[in-house]
Design a protein around this motif. Structure first.
Motif, short mmCIF file in Angstrom:
data_model
loop_
_atom_site.label_atom_id
_atom_site.label_comp_id
_atom_site.label_asym_id
_atom_site.label_seq_id
_atom_site.Cartn_x
_atom_site.Cartn_y
_atom_site.Cartn_z
N GLY D 12 -21.38 17.56 -22.10
CA GLY D 12 -22.70 17.81 -21.52
C GLY D 12 -22.75 17.33 -20.08
O GLY D 12 -23.27 18.03 -19.20
N PHE D 13 -22.18 16.14 -19.84
CA PHE D 13 -22.16 15.58 -18.48
C PHE D 13 -21.36 16.49 -17.55
O PHE D 13 -21.78 16.78 -16.42
CB PHE D 13 -21.55 14.18 -18.50
CG PHE D 13 -21.68 13.43 -17.20
CD1 PHE D 13 -22.78 12.60 -16.97
CD2 PHE D 13 -20.72 13.54 -16.21
CE1 PHE D 13 -22.90 11.90 -15.77
CE2 PHE D 13 -20.83 12.85 -15.02
CZ PHE D 13 -21.93 12.02 -14.80
N ALA D 14 -20.22 16.96 -18.05
CA ALA D 14 -19.33 17.80 -17.23
C ALA D 14 -20.00 19.12 -16.84
O ALA D 14 -19.66 19.72 -15.82
CB ALA D 14 -18.04 18.08 -17.99
N LYS D 15 -20.97 19.55 -17.65
CA LYS D 15 -21.65 20.82 -17.37
C LYS D 15 -22.74 20.70 -16.31
O LYS D 15 -23.32 21.70 -15.91
CB LYS D 15 -22.30 21.35 -18.66
CG LYS D 15 -21.34 21.99 -19.64
CD LYS D 15 -22.11 22.56 -20.82
CE LYS D 15 -21.22 22.77 -22.03
NZ LYS D 15 -22.01 22.83 -23.27
N THR D 33 -25.98 3.81 -25.70
CA THR D 33 -25.80 3.27 -24.34
C THR D 33 -24.94 4.23 -23.50
O THR D 33 -24.22 5.07 -24.04
CB THR D 33 -25.09 1.89 -24.35
OG1 THR D 33 -23.75 2.09 -24.84
CG2 THR D 33 -25.83 0.91 -25.24
N SER D 34 -25.01 4.07 -22.19
CA SER D 34 -24.13 4.85 -21.31
C SER D 34 -24.02 4.15 -19.96
O SER D 34 -24.84 3.27 -19.65
CB SER D 34 -24.69 6.26 -21.09
OG SER D 34 -25.71 6.25 -20.10
N ASN D 62 -30.35 10.07 -15.60
CA ASN D 62 -29.23 10.69 -16.29
C ASN D 62 -28.54 9.73 -17.26
O ASN D 62 -28.17 10.11 -18.38
CB ASN D 62 -28.21 11.22 -15.28
CG ASN D 62 -27.75 12.62 -15.63
OD1 ASN D 62 -28.50 13.39 -16.24
ND2 ASN D 62 -26.54 12.96 -15.23
N ALA D 63 -28.39 8.48 -16.85
CA ALA D 63 -27.79 7.48 -17.76
C ALA D 63 -28.65 7.37 -19.01
O ALA D 63 -28.15 7.31 -20.14
CB ALA D 63 -27.66 6.14 -17.06
N ALA D 64 -29.97 7.39 -18.81
CA ALA D 64 -30.89 7.30 -19.96
C ALA D 64 -30.74 8.51 -20.87
O ALA D 64 -30.68 8.39 -22.09
CB ALA D 64 -32.33 7.19 -19.45
N GLY D 65 -30.66 9.68 -20.26
CA GLY D 65 -30.54 10.90 -21.06
C GLY D 65 -29.29 10.92 -21.91
O GLY D 65 -29.32 11.29 -23.09
N PHE D 66 -28.17 10.46 -21.34
CA PHE D 66 -26.92 10.48 -22.09
C PHE D 66 -26.85 9.34 -23.12
O PHE D 66 -26.23 9.50 -24.18
CB PHE D 66 -25.72 10.49 -21.14
CG PHE D 66 -25.54 11.84 -20.50
CD1 PHE D 66 -24.97 12.88 -21.22
CD2 PHE D 66 -26.01 12.10 -19.21
CE1 PHE D 66 -24.84 14.16 -20.67
CE2 PHE D 66 -25.88 13.37 -18.65
CZ PHE D 66 -25.29 14.41 -19.38
N MET D 72 -28.23 11.59 -30.87
CA MET D 72 -28.82 12.82 -31.39
C MET D 72 -27.88 13.52 -32.36
O MET D 72 -26.67 13.43 -32.24
CB MET D 72 -29.21 13.75 -30.24
CG MET D 72 -30.32 13.17 -29.39
SD MET D 72 -30.80 14.27 -28.04
CE MET D 72 -31.89 13.13 -27.13
N GLN D 73 -28.49 14.20 -33.32
CA GLN D 73 -27.68 14.89 -34.33
C GLN D 73 -28.08 16.35 -34.45
O GLN D 73 -29.05 16.79 -33.83
CB GLN D 73 -27.86 14.17 -35.67
CG GLN D 73 -27.43 12.71 -35.60
CD GLN D 73 -27.73 11.94 -36.87
OE1 GLN D 73 -28.37 12.46 -37.76
NE2 GLN D 73 -27.26 10.70 -36.93
N GLY D 74 -27.29 17.08 -35.24
CA GLY D 74 -27.62 18.48 -35.50
C GLY D 74 -27.64 19.34 -34.26
O GLY D 74 -28.41 20.30 -34.17
N GLY D 75 -26.83 18.96 -33.27
CA GLY D 75 -26.74 19.79 -32.07
C GLY D 75 -27.93 19.68 -31.14
O GLY D 75 -28.06 20.47 -30.20
N ARG D 76 -28.82 18.73 -31.40
CA ARG D 76 -29.97 18.58 -30.51
C ARG D 76 -29.52 18.00 -29.17
O ARG D 76 -28.51 17.32 -29.09
CB ARG D 76 -31.05 17.71 -31.17
CG ARG D 76 -31.60 18.38 -32.44
CD ARG D 76 -32.77 17.62 -33.02
NE ARG D 76 -33.95 17.66 -32.18
CZ ARG D 76 -34.85 18.65 -32.20
NH1 ARG D 76 -34.69 19.67 -33.02
NH2 ARG D 76 -35.91 18.61 -31.42
N GLN D 77 -30.30 18.32 -28.12
CA GLN D 77 -29.93 17.90 -26.78
C GLN D 77 -31.06 17.16 -26.08
O GLN D 77 -32.22 17.35 -26.40
CB GLN D 77 -29.55 19.14 -25.95
CG GLN D 77 -28.34 19.88 -26.52
CD GLN D 77 -28.03 21.14 -25.73
OE1 GLN D 77 -28.07 21.13 -24.50
NE2 GLN D 77 -27.74 22.22 -26.44
#
Lengths: 150, 150, 150, 150
Positions: D12-15, D33-34, D62-66, D72-77
């Motif tokens: 996701g980050f790479a995108k 954490t990230s 962005n750190a918070a988002g990741f 997250m599960q089930g492919g949620r973003q």
């Protein structure tokens, strides 16, 4: 920590009519820190009988203000410029405990973090966390004429 | 606007013990808007006799919550996830008037703006402005078990 | 509005390496207002190809800072103390337009609102709204020694 | 921590085109954490050659988002609903390091704290702290149709 500063801070708290209305107590004052406690009462609730979010926010804001006050000199007084609070969990239980810590003290600007815990059956859980920006001000006259930029 | 919705919102407000403690009145409810008024009283003050910042924040948060509530369906109820408030000027005068407007209503998330005006001698001035994120929730059971993510 | 002030503000914007990196343009400067525009580019996106939230926040913060800058005197410069932004809708489209307005200008503290619109096929929609607290500072030396309290 | 989750987060980050534009690296991903690092470059500056506040805010958001994404599960973003950041000190030095930690993970709502440190001569100092509200979403289609309430 200087006792005279502690006294000044405690006297400031005692002068807040709203803290008496809530029944809040300033339980600790340190060098850039403070703690406020508030026992549960039906007069402090939202529609589900939980502590009202405004009560939680008030404690966070006030704990932050007094934590900053403990670092002020020359008779300057704290004034909140703005704050932000995230309400993580329902604030229910026998009492709320707000703890604040100054993250950075500038000449006039104080960045403060405040956490609010709800206690139930001796277990404390984080109910809210806030970031508060406090400014030191010279006098109430300044406050009335210049508002939060006094 | 549907009268039953208005009644639901007004009943929710009436159930808040804290609003009675403050003496706040829900003076208007519209489609995504609300207005709350609060008369000055020494029991609502900070150390300089001004309205306490926590009182101002409480009105902003609550006006936002009820503005969002007016748009909720299926018995869902408002819960503030977080809010931010800028205190622009000293909140002094004979009364405070908080007005909220939903900026965007999603399925569950409501972005709301709330302004708080202080009135003195018939003159109203902007004392504070807030951005409030409100979530609709199914039931108090959910609230107690899941907190602000109910 | 004084042309020398406008020039000062525009020169300040031109000195920001990050605005050049983004490709943002300062399209308007008024007395306490500003507008910044940014055309869509794949280099500005999050994982779904929408404008990254950080880009939206950057425009809101910067528009607010330059709106405040337009009111500063004596060579003082803007420094953001803190800001809060609500992301209402996906920031997608051909360009972003950020508009800021100073709500209250104090001696040193400026309370500013900034809205960010996303434009697509000539239609603008509110993508985000922010509240920004800006402080005026004397010099970069002060900034480096005192941080956001310069 | 599940490697497949780590891979999902890193992909996701790479995108994110914007992270490549900044030159930011996702240096750690843990369970809630990230950590993101960004080396200094003149292309990231405000008018005094310091890291632009928008860059600091972008890393915190962005750190918070990741950090939330890792739970997250089930492919949620992850999708940021709103965030607030206090800029404590000038962000100068050889690199920025943003660290985020989920304070509370709900079904859909994640309350996250993110701190940004500036490093100079091996010394790290807290430059900013943020509170970020992240929502998990099902798909980009939902995002485009429902915005931050997807």
């Amino acid at each position: 920590m200087d006792d005279s500063i502690r006294q000044t801070v405690e006297q400031g708290f005692a002068k807040q009519g709203f803290m008496q209305t809530l029944g809040a107590k300033l339980t600790k004052v340190g060098f850039g820190t403070s703690e406020i406690k508030l026992a549960y009462d039906a007069s402090l609730t939202q529609q589900h009988g939980l502590f009202h979010g405004g009560v939680v926010a008030t404690l966070a804001d006030n704990a932050a203000g007094f934590a900053a006050y403990s670092l002020m000199q020359g008779g300057r007084q704290p004034l909140t410029i703005e704050f932000k609070i995230n309400l993580l969990a329902p604030a229910k239980g026998s009492q709320l405990v707000a703890r604040a810590e100054v993250l950075r003290a500038g000449r006039r600007i104080f960045h403060v973090r405040a956490d609010v815990f709800s206690e139930e059956d001796g277990v404390a859980s984080l109910a809210a966390t806030a970031l508060v920006t406090v400014k030191s001000t010279q006098s109430v006259t300044e406050i009335e004429s210049r508002g939060t930029d006094a």
